[in-house]
Design a protein around this motif. Structure first.
Motif, PDB file in Angstrom:
ATOM      1  N   GLY A  36     -10.030  -1.204  -9.871  1.00 44.40           N
ATOM      2  CA  GLY A  36      -9.740  -1.682  -8.518  1.00 44.40           C
ATOM      3  C   GLY A  36      -9.432  -0.521  -7.609  1.00 44.40           C
ATOM      4  O   GLY A  36     -10.075   0.537  -7.686  1.00 44.40           O
ATOM      5  N   THR A  37      -8.416  -0.689  -6.749  1.00 47.28           N
ATOM      6  CA  THR A  37      -8.052   0.348  -5.786  1.00 47.28           C
ATOM      7  C   THR A  37      -6.553   0.598  -5.819  1.00 47.28           C
ATOM      8  O   THR A  37      -5.785  -0.191  -6.387  1.00 47.28           O
ATOM      9  CB  THR A  37      -8.462  -0.068  -4.360  1.00 47.28           C
ATOM     10  OG1 THR A  37      -7.787  -1.286  -4.013  1.00 47.28           O
ATOM     11  CG2 THR A  37      -9.960  -0.277  -4.266  1.00 47.28           C
ATOM     12  N   TRP A  38      -6.119   1.717  -5.193  1.00 42.27           N
ATOM     13  CA  TRP A  38      -4.699   2.041  -5.105  1.00 42.27           C
ATOM     14  C   TRP A  38      -4.392   2.701  -3.758  1.00 42.27           C
ATOM     15  O   TRP A  38      -5.273   3.256  -3.109  1.00 42.27           O
ATOM     16  CB  TRP A  38      -4.260   2.954  -6.238  1.00 42.27           C
ATOM     17  CG  TRP A  38      -4.779   4.375  -6.112  1.00 42.27           C
ATOM     18  CD1 TRP A  38      -5.987   4.850  -6.524  1.00 42.27           C
ATOM     19  CD2 TRP A  38      -4.075   5.484  -5.528  1.00 42.27           C
ATOM     20  NE1 TRP A  38      -6.112   6.181  -6.235  1.00 42.27           N
ATOM     21  CE2 TRP A  38      -4.947   6.606  -5.623  1.00 42.27           C
ATOM     22  CE3 TRP A  38      -2.825   5.640  -4.935  1.00 42.27           C
ATOM     23  CZ2 TRP A  38      -4.586   7.862  -5.155  1.00 42.27           C
ATOM     24  CZ3 TRP A  38      -2.467   6.900  -4.464  1.00 42.27           C
ATOM     25  CH2 TRP A  38      -3.340   7.989  -4.584  1.00 42.27           C
ATOM     26  N   GLU A  39      -3.132   2.616  -3.377  1.00 46.81           N
ATOM     27  CA  GLU A  39      -2.659   3.322  -2.196  1.00 46.81           C
ATOM     28  C   GLU A  39      -1.186   3.633  -2.379  1.00 46.81           C
ATOM     29  O   GLU A  39      -0.474   2.942  -3.113  1.00 46.81           O
ATOM     30  CB  GLU A  39      -2.878   2.513  -0.923  1.00 46.81           C
ATOM     31  CG  GLU A  39      -2.134   1.188  -0.893  1.00 46.81           C
ATOM     32  CD  GLU A  39      -2.397   0.410   0.376  1.00 46.81           C
ATOM     33  OE1 GLU A  39      -1.433  -0.153   0.922  1.00 46.81           O
ATOM     34  OE2 GLU A  39      -3.565   0.372   0.816  1.00 46.81           O
ATOM     35  N   ALA A  40      -0.732   4.711  -1.731  1.00 45.10           N
ATOM     36  CA  ALA A  40       0.674   5.125  -1.830  1.00 45.10           C
ATOM     37  C   ALA A  40       1.431   4.645  -0.606  1.00 45.10           C
ATOM     38  O   ALA A  40       1.071   4.975   0.528  1.00 45.10           O
ATOM     39  CB  ALA A  40       0.775   6.633  -1.959  1.00 45.10           C
ATOM     40  N   GLU A  41       2.508   3.854  -0.825  1.00 43.82           N
ATOM     41  CA  GLU A  41       3.357   3.420   0.282  1.00 43.82           C
ATOM     42  C   GLU A  41       4.306   4.528   0.686  1.00 43.82           C
ATOM     43  O   GLU A  41       4.600   4.725   1.865  1.00 43.82           O
ATOM     44  CB  GLU A  41       4.136   2.164  -0.106  1.00 43.82           C
ATOM     45  CG  GLU A  41       3.294   0.902  -0.133  1.00 43.82           C
ATOM     46  CD  GLU A  41       4.153  -0.351  -0.156  1.00 43.82           C
ATOM     47  OE1 GLU A  41       5.348  -0.245  -0.505  1.00 43.82           O
ATOM     48  OE2 GLU A  41       3.632  -1.418   0.187  1.00 43.82           O
ATOM     49  N   ASN A  42       4.831   5.232  -0.304  1.00 43.90           N
ATOM     50  CA  ASN A  42       5.675   6.397  -0.061  1.00 43.90           C
ATOM     51  C   ASN A  42       5.612   7.270  -1.309  1.00 43.90           C
ATOM     52  O   ASN A  42       4.771   7.048  -2.187  1.00 43.90           O
ATOM     53  CB  ASN A  42       7.122   5.996   0.266  1.00 43.90           C
ATOM     54  CG  ASN A  42       7.713   5.059  -0.782  1.00 43.90           C
ATOM     55  OD1 ASN A  42       7.706   5.375  -1.970  1.00 43.90           O
ATOM     56  ND2 ASN A  42       8.202   3.915  -0.339  1.00 43.90           N
ATOM     57  N   GLU A  43       6.497   8.229  -1.400  1.00 46.69           N
ATOM     58  CA  GLU A  43       6.445   9.189  -2.509  1.00 46.69           C
ATOM     59  C   GLU A  43       6.669   8.521  -3.861  1.00 46.69           C
ATOM     60  O   GLU A  43       6.225   9.037  -4.889  1.00 46.69           O
ATOM     61  CB  GLU A  43       7.497  10.276  -2.282  1.00 46.69           C
ATOM     62  CG  GLU A  43       7.434  11.422  -3.283  1.00 46.69           C
ATOM     63  CD  GLU A  43       8.445  12.499  -2.981  1.00 46.69           C
ATOM     64  OE1 GLU A  43       8.542  13.454  -3.762  1.00 46.69           O
ATOM     65  OE2 GLU A  43       9.149  12.375  -1.938  1.00 46.69           O
ATOM     66  N   TYR A  44       7.362   7.370  -3.870  1.00 43.72           N
ATOM     67  CA  TYR A  44       7.735   6.760  -5.140  1.00 43.72           C
ATOM     68  C   TYR A  44       7.084   5.395  -5.386  1.00 43.72           C
ATOM     69  O   TYR A  44       7.219   4.840  -6.472  1.00 43.72           O
ATOM     70  CB  TYR A  44       9.263   6.588  -5.208  1.00 43.72           C
ATOM     71  CG  TYR A  44      10.014   7.871  -5.031  1.00 43.72           C
ATOM     72  CD1 TYR A  44      10.115   8.788  -6.063  1.00 43.72           C
ATOM     73  CD2 TYR A  44      10.629   8.163  -3.807  1.00 43.72           C
ATOM     74  CE1 TYR A  44      10.802   9.980  -5.888  1.00 43.72           C
ATOM     75  CE2 TYR A  44      11.330   9.353  -3.626  1.00 43.72           C
ATOM     76  CZ  TYR A  44      11.397  10.253  -4.671  1.00 43.72           C
ATOM     77  OH  TYR A  44      12.074  11.429  -4.506  1.00 43.72           O
ATOM     78  N   THR A  45       6.406   4.849  -4.406  1.00 44.56           N
ATOM     79  CA  THR A  45       5.874   3.491  -4.531  1.00 44.56           C
ATOM     80  C   THR A  45       4.360   3.485  -4.357  1.00 44.56           C
ATOM     81  O   THR A  45       3.838   3.995  -3.356  1.00 44.56           O
ATOM     82  CB  THR A  45       6.500   2.546  -3.495  1.00 44.56           C
ATOM     83  OG1 THR A  45       7.925   2.605  -3.615  1.00 44.56           O
ATOM     84  CG2 THR A  45       6.025   1.125  -3.708  1.00 44.56           C
ATOM     85  N   PHE A  46       3.673   2.903  -5.348  1.00 47.80           N
ATOM     86  CA  PHE A  46       2.221   2.800  -5.318  1.00 47.80           C
ATOM     87  C   PHE A  46       1.832   1.322  -5.437  1.00 47.80           C
ATOM     88  O   PHE A  46       2.459   0.565  -6.190  1.00 47.80           O
ATOM     89  CB  PHE A  46       1.597   3.578  -6.481  1.00 47.80           C
ATOM     90  CG  PHE A  46       1.946   5.032  -6.493  1.00 47.80           C
ATOM     91  CD1 PHE A  46       1.156   5.949  -5.837  1.00 47.80           C
ATOM     92  CD2 PHE A  46       3.077   5.490  -7.166  1.00 47.80           C
ATOM     93  CE1 PHE A  46       1.461   7.298  -5.846  1.00 47.80           C
ATOM     94  CE2 PHE A  46       3.405   6.828  -7.183  1.00 47.80           C
ATOM     95  CZ  PHE A  46       2.598   7.743  -6.519  1.00 47.80           C
ATOM     96  N   LYS A  47       0.823   0.929  -4.690  1.00 46.35           N
ATOM     97  CA  LYS A  47       0.316  -0.442  -4.746  1.00 46.35           C
ATOM     98  C   LYS A  47      -1.097  -0.422  -5.323  1.00 46.35           C
ATOM     99  O   LYS A  47      -1.918   0.427  -4.962  1.00 46.35           O
ATOM    100  CB  LYS A  47       0.302  -1.068  -3.350  1.00 46.35           C
ATOM    101  CG  LYS A  47       1.689  -1.263  -2.748  1.00 46.35           C
ATOM    102  CD  LYS A  47       1.612  -2.006  -1.419  1.00 46.35           C
ATOM    103  CE  LYS A  47       1.169  -3.445  -1.627  1.00 46.35           C
ATOM    104  NZ  LYS A  47       1.175  -4.217  -0.348  1.00 46.35           N
ATOM    105  N   PHE A  48      -1.352  -1.384  -6.227  1.00 41.49           N
ATOM    106  CA  PHE A  48      -2.648  -1.476  -6.890  1.00 41.49           C
ATOM    107  C   PHE A  48      -3.241  -2.861  -6.658  1.00 41.49           C
ATOM    108  O   PHE A  48      -2.514  -3.865  -6.658  1.00 41.49           O
ATOM    109  CB  PHE A  48      -2.508  -1.231  -8.397  1.00 41.49           C
ATOM    110  CG  PHE A  48      -1.974   0.125  -8.745  1.00 41.49           C
ATOM    111  CD1 PHE A  48      -2.844   1.182  -8.964  1.00 41.49           C
ATOM    112  CD2 PHE A  48      -0.606   0.350  -8.826  1.00 41.49           C
ATOM    113  CE1 PHE A  48      -2.358   2.442  -9.271  1.00 41.49           C
ATOM    114  CE2 PHE A  48      -0.110   1.605  -9.135  1.00 41.49           C
ATOM    115  CZ  PHE A  48      -0.985   2.653  -9.358  1.00 41.49           C
ATOM    116  N   SER A  49      -4.536  -2.901  -6.483  1.00 42.80           N
ATOM    117  CA  SER A  49      -5.267  -4.167  -6.417  1.00 42.80           C
ATOM    118  C   SER A  49      -6.344  -4.107  -7.484  1.00 42.80           C
ATOM    119  O   SER A  49      -7.362  -3.419  -7.325  1.00 42.80           O
ATOM    120  CB  SER A  49      -5.881  -4.363  -5.026  1.00 42.80           C
ATOM    121  OG  SER A  49      -6.601  -5.577  -4.964  1.00 42.80           O
TER     122      SER A  49
END
Length: 410
Positions: free
Chosen positions: A354-367
């Motif tokens: 899938g895909t990923w993005e970084a919300e901040n230095e410590y939090t990553f979101k994955f779909s």
């Protein structure tokens, strides 16, 4: 019959790439994919010596055909004979479905060493790696035929014997996978880690690769020895398979055979096309991963390892398979894509993407396609973690916590 958990990794390795533009060519062209990738066609035939009959277990159906086993070259030393044919086991699973299982042992090559391919269940379960044959006795327990297996009590041990040679199997990193017996005519496969449902604890007999089972052997799934793409144009691609075949999409689609020569700082591959009207090439792959593709009479094209680079990852231990702990890795790539793989015994199997993005230095979101939407949380060790759950994967249900892997300092 001895109890064992099947450690076979079910892989789908068929490659399909279409409408790729060539370097320096604005036109589009079509690529049918890897010739050696294996279609899983159910075209195997019997080469087992004993006559076989209906088996109610493991999905077997109608009576199996009886055929004479092939004779290995009489003048060949067993250490050399192993590379001169295939070692085959097959049976009819009902109706028109003929199941096939085989080993292909390659002669030693520079860089790669002695490569093996094990294709089970009509090439739907397969293994790649290296092997070594030694003059060490191997005590095996294998059924000579499925008829005898079916007629035996469920708790009966397979007939035992001793083969004069031992085949040791390794992954491409040099880790030992398993061992089995060999006598110059037969491979005695009672392995736990290199096996496939229906082909376990069986005698694999010498077979002519150009004989009745040729279609099965032609379906061998290639392992990409070299997989590179153009630095300036990712659609310029080159793949060299362990089978000795290659697929060249640098300028136009060309297929053929390759040879290699190892040097101190690089390996040189010479590409010879099937069609003498096509252009051959020389490819130099440096030890640092950079490469140069030079077509005959043409200018060099700068190449690199194919695909986006992995920027970071999450990893953790998966379920045990045949006593070995598997590894689950969530990989994050520079182009925003993400992949989840599981590895065991040197074999890597894709689980999710899938895909990923970084919300901040410590939090990553994955779909992710299977696991859905995931968000990392800060774990006890002060590192981000991802709780990954997938039901019914090829190795069972997954419920693992993956921890962020700190990049190594350069």
């Amino acid at each position: 019959m001895k109890s064992k958990r099947i450690a076979a990794i079910l892989l789908s390795g068929a490659l399909s790439i279409s409408m790729l533009a060539g370097c320096g060519n604005d036109g589009e062209k079509e690529n049918s994919g890897q010739e050696q990738s294996g279609s899983g066609e159910e075209t195997s035939r019997q080469s087992e010596e004993p006559s076989e009959s209906t088996e109610e277990s493991e999905g077997a159906g109608e009576s199996e055909e009886s055929q004479e086993s092939q004779e290995a070259p009489a003048d060949a030393d067993p250490m050399e004979r192993i590379t001169q044919g295939r070692y085959f086991y097959g049976y009819n699973a009902g109706g028109d479905l003929d199941m096939s299982y085989f080993f292909h042992f390659y002669e030693e090559q520079p860089v790669l060493g002695k490569v093996f391919y094990a294709g089970f269940a009509i090439n739907q379960i397969y293994f790649h790696g290296t092997y070594e044959v030694t003059e060490e006795p191997y005590e095996y327990a294998c059924w000579p035929s499925r008829e005898e297996r079916a007629s035996a009590a469920e708790d009966a041990e397979a007939p035992a014997g001793t083969a004069p040679y031992t085949i040791t199997f390794y992954d491409f990193d040099g880790n030992e996978l398993d061992k089995c017996g060999f006598d110059g005519e037969n491979v005695y496969n009672d392995m736990v880690n290199i096996t496939g449902v229906g082909g376990e604890d069986a005698i694999y007999r010498y077979d002519d690769p150009e004989g009745e089972n040729k279609d099965v052997y032609d379906g061998e799934v290639g392992y990409a020895v070299v997989d590179i793409e153009g630095v300036d144009d990712a659609t310029c691609q080159l793949r060299l398979w362990h089978t000795g075949r290659y697929q060249d999409l640098v300028d136009m689609e060309i297929e053929g055979t390759w040879t290699m020569e190892q040097g101190a700082d690089a390996t040189t591959y010479t590409l010879t096309p099937d069609d003498d009207t096509d252009t051959g090439a020389v490819v130099v792959v440096n030890n640092d991963g950079t490469a140069a593709y030079t077509p005959d009479g043409g200018d060099a094209v700068e190449m690199k390892q194919a695909g986006a680079s992995m920027t970071s990852s999450f990893a953790g231990d998966g379920p045990e398979v045949s006593g070995a702990v598997t590894s689950v890795v969530l990989e994050m790539y520079s182009d925003g894509t993400a992949k989840v793989n599981i590895s065991a015994f040197g074999t890597v199997m894709p689980l999710d993407e899938g895909t990923w993005e970084a919300e901040n230095e410590y939090t990553f979101k994955f779909s992710l396609g299977t696991a859905g939407e995931l968000t990392s949380e800060l774990g006890e060790e002060g590192l981000p973690t991802v709780h990954y759950v997938q039901a019914g994967s090829q190795v069972g249900d997954l419920d693992v916590v993956l921890t962020y892997v700190m990049p190594e300092a350069e």
